[in-house]
Design a protein around this motif. Structure first.
Motif, mmCIF file in Angstrom:
data_model
loop_
_atom_site.group_PDB
_atom_site.id
_atom_site.type_symbol
_atom_site.label_atom_id
_atom_site.label_comp_id
_atom_site.label_asym_id
_atom_site.label_seq_id
_atom_site.Cartn_x
_atom_site.Cartn_y
_atom_site.Cartn_z
ATOM 1 N N ALA A 85 70.126 22.598 43.956
ATOM 2 C CA ALA A 85 70.458 22.854 45.230
ATOM 3 C C ALA A 85 69.018 23.175 46.153
ATOM 4 N N PRO A 86 68.923 22.251 47.179
ATOM 5 C CA PRO A 86 67.699 22.394 48.110
ATOM 6 C C PRO A 86 67.217 23.736 48.552
ATOM 7 N N ASP A 87 68.082 24.571 48.398
ATOM 8 C CA ASP A 87 68.017 25.934 48.898
ATOM 9 C C ASP A 87 68.136 27.117 48.057
ATOM 10 N N TYR A 88 67.961 26.738 46.739
ATOM 11 C CA TYR A 88 68.079 27.655 45.663
ATOM 12 C C TYR A 88 66.918 27.625 44.773
ATOM 13 N N PRO A 89 66.146 28.448 44.200
ATOM 14 C CA PRO A 89 66.606 30.104 44.319
ATOM 15 C C PRO A 89 66.225 30.634 45.930
ATOM 16 N N ASP A 90 65.544 29.783 46.736
ATOM 17 C CA ASP A 90 65.432 30.376 47.889
ATOM 18 C C ASP A 90 65.058 29.378 48.918
ATOM 19 N N PRO A 91 65.276 29.397 50.144
ATOM 20 C CA PRO A 91 64.895 28.299 51.316
ATOM 21 C C PRO A 91 63.623 27.746 51.163
ATOM 22 N N GLY A 92 62.774 28.348 50.440
ATOM 23 C CA GLY A 92 61.370 27.746 50.523
ATOM 24 C C GLY A 92 60.916 26.952 49.305
ATOM 25 N N VAL A 93 61.876 26.868 48.318
ATOM 26 C CA VAL A 93 61.511 26.145 47.202
ATOM 27 C C VAL A 93 61.101 24.744 47.419
ATOM 28 N N ILE A 94 61.673 23.832 48.353
ATOM 29 C CA ILE A 94 61.184 22.575 48.441
ATOM 30 C C ILE A 94 59.594 22.637 48.609
ATOM 31 N N TRP A 95 59.229 23.541 49.566
ATOM 32 C CA TRP A 95 57.868 23.700 50.153
ATOM 33 C C TRP A 95 56.834 24.163 49.015
ATOM 34 N N SER A 96 57.459 25.050 48.330
ATOM 35 C CA SER A 96 56.453 25.566 47.123
ATOM 36 C C SER A 96 56.397 24.257 46.369
ATOM 37 N N LEU A 97 57.295 23.384 46.102
ATOM 38 C CA LEU A 97 56.908 22.444 45.183
ATOM 39 C C LEU A 97 55.948 21.281 45.731
ATOM 40 N N VAL A 98 56.073 21.059 47.044
ATOM 41 C CA VAL A 98 55.381 20.081 47.810
ATOM 42 C C VAL A 98 53.820 20.754 47.572
ATOM 43 N N GLU A 99 53.594 22.083 47.651
ATOM 44 C CA GLU A 99 52.247 22.676 47.309
ATOM 45 C C GLU A 99 51.931 22.593 45.921
ATOM 46 N N ARG A 100 52.864 22.699 45.069
ATOM 47 C CA ARG A 100 52.477 23.038 43.745
ATOM 48 C C ARG A 100 51.913 21.351 43.089
ATOM 49 N N HIS A 101 52.816 20.395 43.578
ATOM 50 C CA HIS A 101 52.659 19.127 43.075
ATOM 51 C C HIS A 101 51.701 18.298 44.058
ATOM 52 N N LYS A 102 51.396 18.777 45.046
ATOM 53 C CA LYS A 102 50.605 18.246 45.890
ATOM 54 C C LYS A 102 51.257 16.753 46.391
ATOM 55 N N ILE A 103 52.643 16.978 46.691
ATOM 56 C CA ILE A 103 53.222 15.604 47.221
ATOM 57 C C ILE A 103 52.452 14.995 48.447
ATOM 58 N N ASN A 104 52.609 13.557 48.537
ATOM 59 C CA ASN A 104 51.790 12.938 49.575
ATOM 60 C C ASN A 104 52.881 12.217 50.585
ATOM 61 N N VAL A 105 53.798 11.649 49.861
ATOM 62 C CA VAL A 105 55.020 11.103 50.546
ATOM 63 C C VAL A 105 56.363 11.562 50.007
ATOM 64 N N MET A 106 56.987 11.918 51.031
ATOM 65 C CA MET A 106 58.384 12.411 50.660
ATOM 66 C C MET A 106 59.563 11.862 51.489
ATOM 67 N N PHE A 107 60.581 11.755 50.830
ATOM 68 C CA PHE A 107 61.748 10.717 51.194
ATOM 69 C C PHE A 107 62.967 11.852 51.001
ATOM 70 N N THR A 108 63.347 12.134 52.289
ATOM 71 C CA THR A 108 64.496 13.164 52.421
ATOM 72 C C THR A 108 65.756 12.641 53.529
ATOM 73 N N ALA A 109 66.521 13.426 53.833
ATOM 74 C CA ALA A 109 67.708 13.026 54.342
ATOM 75 C C ALA A 109 68.073 13.883 55.678
ATOM 76 N N PRO A 110 68.660 13.324 56.516
ATOM 77 C CA PRO A 110 68.841 14.203 58.084
ATOM 78 C C PRO A 110 69.505 15.338 57.674
ATOM 79 N N THR A 111 70.485 15.224 56.760
ATOM 80 C CA THR A 111 71.200 16.678 56.570
ATOM 81 C C THR A 111 70.378 17.711 55.788
ATOM 82 N N ALA A 112 69.233 17.153 55.083
ATOM 83 C CA ALA A 112 68.438 18.196 54.522
ATOM 84 C C ALA A 112 67.499 18.971 55.534
ATOM 85 N N VAL A 113 66.859 17.863 56.681
ATOM 86 C CA VAL A 113 66.181 18.362 57.537
ATOM 87 C C VAL A 113 66.943 19.364 58.533
ATOM 88 N N ARG A 114 68.033 19.187 58.906
ATOM 89 C CA ARG A 114 69.000 19.989 59.637
ATOM 90 C C ARG A 114 69.110 21.437 59.000
#
Ligand code: AMP
Length: 627
Positions: free
Chosen positions: A328-357
């Protein structure tokens, strides 16, 4: 009667110079024109980047409504997705980084992935699966799921991934419709820290079916295997990496994928090895602007077309490193996605409107905790991206647009890749998907297939095919021809849209969901986008309900933002806000607060279910629904 666009957006953004200077496509207009003036030269040139067993003799044949690409050519998408890199300078480059919900990680290089796929492919052959046979894959989002897809492709078998979580009926129908010989299934997936049992669903779905084999990817208690059952890892480990890619015709089916079914009955969309490889690979470089050294992450699932094109095939075909994550994109906490962007130094990300909302609902403090400085492009597809969501992502994820930009892209399972979109070199217009991408000719038309005037709304249509577009509907070519025959001389997408003077197309929703209020035809997206700009609203869906005077009145369903309360005052304030934004015609006559909107498992709002509940209609096929 024309469709009306009532919410007018006229807000334009420019991507930062840093992005434009290093763009893979620098002159979008010229690139587009080349693709339209001479599609054969354009796609032929891109296809030449790839390895072919036998070169094609002709780039395309177009016998309305059937199209074929790279005629006479023989290849195998895994020759390009795996061997071309494994045997070249990219052999030790990371192909994929899988992340589990608990933070576990698995990294595989191109060589390692090729070997795993070749071994599993040998295993599948030993079970009797061969060229042209179909195989259902019901697997959690794991490396083993990806290996299953690639191993099928490698031997010329046709895979059909069914999202692991769909119910018994949906799975059984797809096994039967696809005529599957083999099923590859997981016993568990992980969601919110807990295993979700899949084996019971599979057992029920396959009961009484004469399958040649069932391969179990087991994470839980090992099961007592029946005569035709085999363990995934045992099968993999029993064989050497000696299966080379099977040469297949460019038009050989690669996969069947049943549409998400936000409306109607799922259809088995068929994509092929050659054109699909060429077109999706092109857009990974052109639209997603991925570079050789980038780390790229699509937050989708292999159960959806985005997962097929932009988790698995295009990134591998182009030899880049991609990240994918189960859970789940908000588990274990709502910051998990961003922690992974930081960790893996993501350059390009593809996501969905439902996730952005969802990110909006949790608030900007979560991304603010992490270093997102690597991120330069966020591409979003799947539903209309509300202007408010566009602005939020630009502001809170991309440093107010100083570091990068948001790129909306419209497409469908049937289309394989971005079709109407905003390449970041073009001005971004929140709310609007953009313009036709190279290879595509898009228009907003009336029921006769004539362009509606700019500034007006109508039906979204495509005037010609491109290489990565579906070839047929499995077992139902007649259904395929309907896409091209519903409106004369065009492919009818089933969406309503409008276009502005500069040709930007705004997708206003599915045709089936259009509201018809006092003679005005209004798309759902306008009203929902106006609703979401009220601070108390996190998400919304609107439907038309019968009204003795107006024909239909608008009924809104609202999920409240965190901290807002479902009072009459809130209701009145929201309705007044929409009236101010859109005027009286589009003002909801009724508004209900609900906890959750009905969605497909891919996150799309299913308005027809709300409507069915409201007016007592038959809701139709619900097999792809989340709950
Ligand atoms: P699917 O085949 O499940 O990918 O769903 C395709 C449908 O999703 C389209 O026909 C649209 O209704 C919707 N869709 C996808 N991307 C967008 C987008 N960027 N803007 C608006 N609607 C979209």
């Amino acid at each position: 009667m024309h469709l009306e666009q009532i919410l007018q957006y006229d807000e334009w953004y420019r991507a930062p110079d840093s992005l434009l200077q290093q763009a893979n496509i620098k002159d979008f207009a010229a690139e587009y024109q080349r693709s339209i003036d001479d599609p054969e030269a354009f796609w032929g040139a891109w296809a030449s980047r790839y390895a072919w067993f036998t070169p094609w003799t002709k780039v395309m044949e177009w016998d309305y409504p059937d199209h074929r690409w790279f005629i006479g050519g023989q290849t195998n998408i895994t020759l390009n997705a795996l061997d071309r890199h494994a045997d070249g300078p990219n052999g030790d480059k990371l192909a994929m980084i899988w992340v589990g919900e608990d933070g576990a990680e698995r990294k595989v290089s191109y060589k390692e992935l090729r070997d795993l796929v070749a071994r599993f492919a040998t295993g599948l052959k030993s079970l009797g699966l061969g060229k042209g046979d179909t195989c259902i894959i019901y697997m959690p989002l794991t490396l083993e799921g990806v290996i299953s897809m690639l191993a099928c492709a490698r031997i010329g078998a046709i895979h059909s991934v069914v999202y692991a979580g769909m119910g018994v009926g949906a799975l059984r129908d797809r096994i039967l419709d696809a005529g599957a010989k083999v099923v590859i299934a997981g016993d568990q997936s992980m969601r919110r820290g807990k295993p979700v049992t899949l084996s019971g669903i599979v057992d029920e779905a396959i009961a009484g079916l004469a399958l040649e084999a069932v391969v179990w990817f087991q994470r839980g208690e090992p099961r007592a295997l029946k005569a035709n059952e085999v363990d995934f890892l045992a099968l993999l480990n029993a064989h050497g990496p000696d299966t080379a890619p099977e040469p297949v015709d460019a038009e050989h089916p690669l996969y069947i994928l049943y549409t998400s079914g936000s409306t109607g009955k799922p259809k088995g969309v068929v994509h092929v090895h050659g054109g699909y490889m060429v077109g999706t690979g092109y857009h990974l470089r052109g639209f997603f602007d991925v570079k050789d050294d980038d780390i790229y992450w699509a937050t989708s699932d292999i159960g959806w077309v985005v997962g097929h094109s932009y988790i698995v095939y295009a990134p591998l075909v182009e030899g880049v490193t991609s990240v994918f994550r189960e859970g789940a994109p908000d588990y274990p906490d709502p910051g998990v996605i961003w922690s992974l962007v930081e960790r893996h130094k993501i350059n390009v990300m593809f996501t969905a409107p439902t996730a952005v909302r969802m990110f909006m609902k949790f608030g900007p403090e979560y991304p603010a905790k992490y270093d997102l400085s690597s991120l330069r492009l966020i591409t979003v597809a799947g539903e209309p991206l509300n202007p408010a969501a566009w602005r939020w992502a630009n502001r809170h994820l991309l440093d107010g647009g100083q570091r990068g930009t948001v790129a909306d892209n419209w497409w469908q399972t049937e289309l394989g890749g971005p079709t109407v979109a905003t390449h970041f070199s073009l001005p971004g217009k929140p709310g609007s998907a953009g313009v036709a991408m190279p290879g595509a000719v898009a228009a907003v038309v009336d029921a006769d297939g004539n362009d509606v005037p700019k500034g007006k709304g109508g039906l979204l249509a495509l005037r010609r095919p491109f290489p990565h577009m579906m070839r047929t509907i499995w077992n139902n070519h007649e259904r395929y021809t309907q896409y091209w025959n519903e409106i004369p001389n065009v492919y009818a997408a089933g969406d309503v849209a409008s276009w502005d003077d500069s040709g930007y197309i705004t997708v206003l929703g599915r045709s089936d969901d259009v509201l018809n209020v006092a003679g005005h035809r209004i798309g759902t997206a306008d009203v929902e986008s106006a609703l979401i700009t009220h601070p108390a609203v996190a998400e919304s869906a609107v439907i038309g309900v019968p009204d003795p005077i107006k024909g239909e009145a608008i009924k809104a369903f609202v999920v409240l933002a965190l901290g807002s309360t479902p009072t009459d005052e809130t209701r009145q304030s929201i309705v007044a806000h929409v009236r101010k934004e859109l005027g009286p015609i589009a003002t909801p006559g009724a508004l209900d607060f609900i906890e959750k909107l009905p969605k497909t498992r891919s996150g799309k709002i299913v308005r027809r279910l709300l409507k069915a509940q409201e007016v007592g209609d038959d809701p139709g096929d619900l097999s792809t629904l989340e709950d």
